[in-house]
Design a protein around this motif. Structure first.
Motif, PDB file in Angstrom:
ATOM      1  N   ARG A 100      16.550 -17.009  11.059  1.00  0.00           N
ATOM      2  CA  ARG A 100      16.240 -15.323  11.927  1.00  0.00           C
ATOM      3  C   ARG A 100      17.725 -15.753  12.888  1.00  0.00           C
ATOM      4  N   VAL A 125      16.947 -13.589   7.764  1.00  0.00           N
ATOM      5  CA  VAL A 125      16.675 -12.474   8.872  1.00  0.00           C
ATOM      6  C   VAL A 125      17.706 -12.122   9.681  1.00  0.00           C
ATOM      7  N   LEU A 155      19.321  -9.948  12.225  1.00  0.00           N
ATOM      8  CA  LEU A 155      18.544  -9.166  13.434  1.00  0.00           C
ATOM      9  C   LEU A 155      20.272  -7.779  13.370  1.00  0.00           C
ATOM     10  N   LYS A 156      19.589  -7.074  14.313  1.00  0.00           N
ATOM     11  CA  LYS A 156      20.564  -5.995  14.011  1.00  0.00           C
ATOM     12  C   LYS A 156      21.623  -6.676  15.345  1.00  0.00           C
ATOM     13  N   THR A 207      16.645  -9.721   4.327  1.00  0.00           N
ATOM     14  CA  THR A 207      16.333  -8.758   5.437  1.00  0.00           C
ATOM     15  C   THR A 207      17.422  -8.728   6.264  1.00  0.00           C
ATOM     16  N   GLU A 233      18.163  -6.396   9.713  1.00  0.00           N
ATOM     17  CA  GLU A 233      18.431  -5.059  10.326  1.00  0.00           C
ATOM     18  C   GLU A 233      19.273  -3.785  10.508  1.00  0.00           C
ATOM     19  N   GLN A 234      19.013  -2.578   9.896  1.00  0.00           N
ATOM     20  CA  GLN A 234      20.359  -1.574  10.756  1.00  0.00           C
ATOM     21  C   GLN A 234      21.433  -1.911  11.949  1.00  0.00           C
ATOM     22  N   ALA A 269      15.742  -3.233   6.951  1.00  0.00           N
ATOM     23  CA  ALA A 269      14.723  -2.616   8.589  1.00  0.00           C
ATOM     24  C   ALA A 269      15.333  -1.950   8.971  1.00  0.00           C
TER      25      ALA A 269
END
Length: 129
Positions: free
Chosen positions: A61, A76, A78-79, A93, A95-96, A128
Motif C-alpha cells: 500500500r 494499492v 494511493l492518490k 488498485t 486512486e485517482q 478508486a
C-alpha cells in the motif's frame, strides 16, 4: 540475521534514513527514507516516505515516493503516491490522483515475456475515486 521473533510488524519512523537493502519476514511500515531494495511480506508506505530501489512484497500500500520497480501480488497505489518505475502485480488498485511513470504488467505476463513485449491478458484493475 535469520532470527525469528514474535514481532510481526516493523516501523521505520519519519526521522530514519536507511542506505542498504531491507529484508523482512514481517509486515513493514515505512515513514522514513530508504535507499536500497525492500523485500517483505506486507509493506505500508507513508505519504512523506521516499524509497529509491526495487520493492517486492506480497501486498503493498504505497502513498509516498518510489523510484524503482515494484512487484506485488496485491498492490494499492494511493492518490499521494509518486512512482517512477515498472509495476508488476496480480491485483491492482490506483486512486485517482496517483502519478506513475513506468509500465504496468500482470505478473503472469512478466513470466511469459521478460521484455514486456506481450500485453498482459485480463489483469485485475480497479480505479478508486
Amino acid at each position: 540475521m535469520a532470527s525469528k521473533s514474535n514481532s510481526t510488524f516493523s516501523v521505520l519512523g519519519s526521522d530514519l534514513t536507511i542506505t542498504g537493502d531491507i529484508e523482512a519476514s514481517a509486515d513493514l511500515h515505512i515513514d522514513g527514507s530508504v535507499e536500497g531494495d525492500i523485500a517483505c511480506s506486507s509493506l505500508v508506505q507513508g505519504e512523506e516516505s521516499r524509497v529509491k530501489g526495487a520493492i517486492k512484497a506480497e501486498t503493498a500500500r504505497l502513498a509516498g515516493t518510489v523510484d524503482g520497480s515494484i512487484t506485488a501480488r496485491e498492490l494499492v497505489i494511493l492518490k499521494t503516491a509518486r512512482i517512477t518505475g515498472d509495476v508488476f502485480y496480480d491485483a491492482l488498485t490506483i486512486e485517482q490522483g496517483a502519478q506513475v511513470e513506468g509500465r504496468f504488467a500482470h505478473r503472469d505476463a512478466k513470466a511469459k515475456a521478460p521484455g514486456l513485449t506481450q500485453p498482459a491478458t485480463k489483469p485485475e484493475l480497479a480505479v478508486a475515486g
